[in-house]
Design a protein around this motif. Structure first.
Motif, PDB file in Angstrom:
ATOM      1  N   PRO A 138       0.715  -1.179  -0.081  1.00  0.00           N
ATOM      2  CA  PRO A 138      -0.071  -0.004   0.135  1.00  0.00           C
ATOM      3  C   PRO A 138       0.830   1.176   0.047  1.00  0.00           C
ATOM      4  O   PRO A 138       2.002   1.266   0.334  1.00  0.00           O
ATOM      5  CB  PRO A 138      -0.784  -0.171   1.248  1.00  0.00           C
ATOM      6  N   ILE A 139       0.341   2.388  -0.352  1.00  0.00           N
ATOM      7  CA  ILE A 139       1.063   3.544  -0.486  1.00  0.00           C
ATOM      8  C   ILE A 139       0.159   4.834  -0.010  1.00  0.00           C
ATOM      9  O   ILE A 139      -0.934   4.826  -0.391  1.00  0.00           O
ATOM     10  CB  ILE A 139       1.466   3.867  -1.765  1.00  0.00           C
ATOM     11  N   VAL A 140       0.690   5.589   0.900  1.00  0.00           N
ATOM     12  CA  VAL A 140       0.067   7.162   1.231  1.00  0.00           C
ATOM     13  C   VAL A 140       0.834   8.010   0.841  1.00  0.00           C
ATOM     14  O   VAL A 140       2.058   7.979   1.218  1.00  0.00           O
ATOM     15  CB  VAL A 140      -0.205   7.006   2.738  1.00  0.00           C
ATOM     16  N   ILE A 141       0.459   9.085   0.127  1.00  0.00           N
ATOM     17  CA  ILE A 141       1.072  10.199  -0.442  1.00  0.00           C
ATOM     18  C   ILE A 141       0.697  11.613   0.160  1.00  0.00           C
ATOM     19  O   ILE A 141      -0.424  11.845   0.440  1.00  0.00           O
ATOM     20  CB  ILE A 141       0.856  10.150  -2.007  1.00  0.00           C
ATOM     21  N   ALA A 142       1.892  12.187   0.600  1.00  0.00           N
ATOM     22  CA  ALA A 142       1.600  13.454   1.013  1.00  0.00           C
ATOM     23  C   ALA A 142       1.981  14.548  -0.114  1.00  0.00           C
ATOM     24  O   ALA A 142       3.160  14.650  -0.564  1.00  0.00           O
ATOM     25  CB  ALA A 142       2.535  13.565   1.999  1.00  0.00           C
ATOM     26  N   PRO A 143       1.015  14.870  -0.852  1.00  0.00           N
ATOM     27  CA  PRO A 143       1.233  15.851  -1.797  1.00  0.00           C
ATOM     28  C   PRO A 143       2.035  17.285  -1.686  1.00  0.00           C
ATOM     29  O   PRO A 143       1.932  17.525  -0.258  1.00  0.00           O
ATOM     30  CB  PRO A 143      -0.173  16.133  -2.548  1.00  0.00           C
ATOM     31  N   HIS A 144       2.809  17.803  -2.529  1.00  0.00           N
ATOM     32  CA  HIS A 144       3.218  19.083  -2.187  1.00  0.00           C
ATOM     33  C   HIS A 144       2.105  20.088  -2.147  1.00  0.00           C
ATOM     34  O   HIS A 144       0.935  20.018  -3.027  1.00  0.00           O
ATOM     35  CB  HIS A 144       4.039  19.469  -3.270  1.00  0.00           C
TER      36      HIS A 144
END
Length: 497
Positions: A138-144
């Motif tokens: 799984p992946i969790v992203i913190a966008p800019h």
């Protein structure tokens, strides 16, 4: 009017996302490679449908680069990356040796916490998601902050596509309330198994201190050397094409040109033919003031802008056809304003007497700012090329190719990736073009091929031989003698078989 603490909201979002991702991991651990491959194909197709729309949106929201070049990057990761991935085996039995009785089993590492940049937000997010899902993570992203809308629109679509083909809820997540506090919560959350930071240098130290495996797609804009045996015309065309791609926003792009003095006049003539503008001292000072380089940190508002606009803003005129602004330099120092990463079409230009002096110059430039990201050499002399490849503190060496396209695997056979690791100590664990193999660990399996009694018998033989050793031999000599006897006994035992 009620007050909402965005930091607290972002932290809470991050916690919920990471817990959901941890639950998704349990389901994904049961997925065979074939199912993961199918999901990757569906996700890539969904992203490809939006590639042009998101490229335009990305350029508008961030103010960086050309949407046409962003479209090229988006298509690249939606087409070339899946083609490469489908031939890879990442989970399950990777390798089996029937003779030695051993097996290698690929195991997903766990939840990936990813930080994506404003410079290439869409292509980086697509690349990270496809790579994570391919390897069963799984992946969790913190966008800019500067690209949160376009990143969110992409990931909403990928979540929908994943749900339709069996990807569990929580396998793809992203923070909607984007703050630094939320990104730090992702990094430090107990569920995070690995951190991937692509081009967010302000969080580099915090990620490195998290105690977790950490990949940093680091500061780039490294040197390119044009050696006397190079095809000068092709080399210059490659450099200009690379430095102007997406208006210089790609970290791998060339920033420092180091030219062999024997061909310097030819190189400069080709540069001028290709739209380069060599600034005088007064113009350089104006550009330095515009970029705020004397402060030690480039102004983000002028990143990813065309050369003509940079000159106009700085207060001097160049032709609208100008491709790059060039500053002729002699020395490197901490106070040299062009020694910082410049994500725009500006080049520092050095001339050296021979390849050995050029080698030293490139070394100085690499350790000065670039975190050992990328080095380019244009040459037909294989001995010189090998010297550069063997000696430089750098993650990738590119030969006779544009850095921007070569580094991501478009004009080379390097793995197609948008996260390119750096080698600087404390700034990441790998210099790879990040692939699914960076997101797994290998479980080793070994079958028993000798009985315990056989080994113990060998040890007994060695003990009997050791008894005959004179008492006066010292402790170190005793250990060496015992080791020799064990090895001899083992050899004899194998010979008997």
């Amino acid at each position: 009017m009620s007050f909402i603490d965005k930091d607290l909201l972002s932290i809470q979002e991050a916690r919920i996302l990471m817990e959901s991702a941890r639950e998704a991991r349990e389901s994904m651990l049961t997925f065979p490679q074939e199912k993961l491959d199918h999901i990757v194909g569906v996700l890539a197709a969904a992203a490809k449908e939006m590639a042009e729309e998101l490229a335009v949106m990305s350029a508008e929201e961030t103010g960086y680069g050309r949407w046409q070049d962003k479209f090229v990057k988006n298509k690249f990761v939606c087409e070339t990356l899946p083609d490469q991935l489908k031939h890879m085996k990442c989970v399950g039995i990777l390798q089996e040796d029937a003779v030695l009785k051993t097996m290698d089993i690929g195991v997903p590492i766990g939840v990936i916490a990813a930080l994506t940049p404003a410079t290439s937000p869409v292509s980086t997010a697509i690349s990270n998601v496809l790579t994570a899902v391919k390897s069963g993570n799984p992946i969790v992203i913190a966008p800019h902050e500067r690209a949160k809308k376009v990143t969110g629109k992409l990931l909403d679509r990928m979540q929908e596509a994943g749900k339709c083909c069996g990807l569990p809820e929580g396998a793809i997540g992203y923070i909607k309330t984007v703050t630094g506090a939320g990104a730090l919560e992702l990094i430090h959350h107990p569920a995070a198994a690995m951190i991937v930071n692509t081009g967010v240098p302000e969080l580099c130290r915090r990620a490195a201190e998290s105690g977790k495996p950490y990949i940093y797609g680091g500061t780039g804009n490294g040197p390119v050397f044009i050696e006397r045996s190079a095809d000068v015309r092709q080399a210059v065309e490659d450099i200009i094409a690379s430095r102007t791609f997406d208006y210089g926003i790609v970290s791998a792009a060339e920033q420092y040109m180091v030219v062999d003095s024997v061909i310097a006049a030819d190189v400069k003539a080709e540069m001028l033919k290709n739209g380069a503008y060599f600034m005088n001292g007064e113009e350089e000072k104006k550009l330095i003031d515009l970029l705020c380089l004397e402060s030690g940190k480039a102004d983000t508002e002028v990143m990813g802008r065309p050369a003509f606009e940079l000159a106009r803003r700085a207060g001097f005129l160049v032709s609208p056809a100008t491709t790059v602004l060039v500053s002729e330099q002699k020395y490197i120092s901490d106070r040299n304003p062009f020694a910082k990463e410049l994500l725009c079409p500006v080049l520092a230009y050095y001339i050296e007497h021979d390849w050995m002096h050029a080698c030293e110059k490139c070394m100085s430039l690499l350790v000065n700012e670039s975190h050992g990201h990328t080095l380019v050499i244009h040459s037909r002399d294989e001995d010189v090329i090998r010297q550069f490849a063997l000696k430089k503190p750098v993650g990738r060496v590119l030969v006779n190719t544009p850095a921007t396209l070569g580094s991501m695997g478009a004009t080379t056979n390097l793995f197609p990736a948008m996260t390119l690791g750096s080698i600087t100590s404390g700034a990441g664990m790998t210099a790879d073009n990040v692939s699914p193999m960076n997101f797994i660990y290998t479980r080793k399996v070994g079958y028993g091929v000798r009985k315990a009694e056989e080994f113990l018998k060998l040890t007994n033989k060695a003990d009997q031989g050791h008894a005959a050793v004179p008492e006066e031999t010292g402790g170190t000599d005793d250990a060496r003698t015992l080791l020799k006897q064990i090895l001899k006994a083992l050899s004899e035992e194998l010979d008997e078989k």
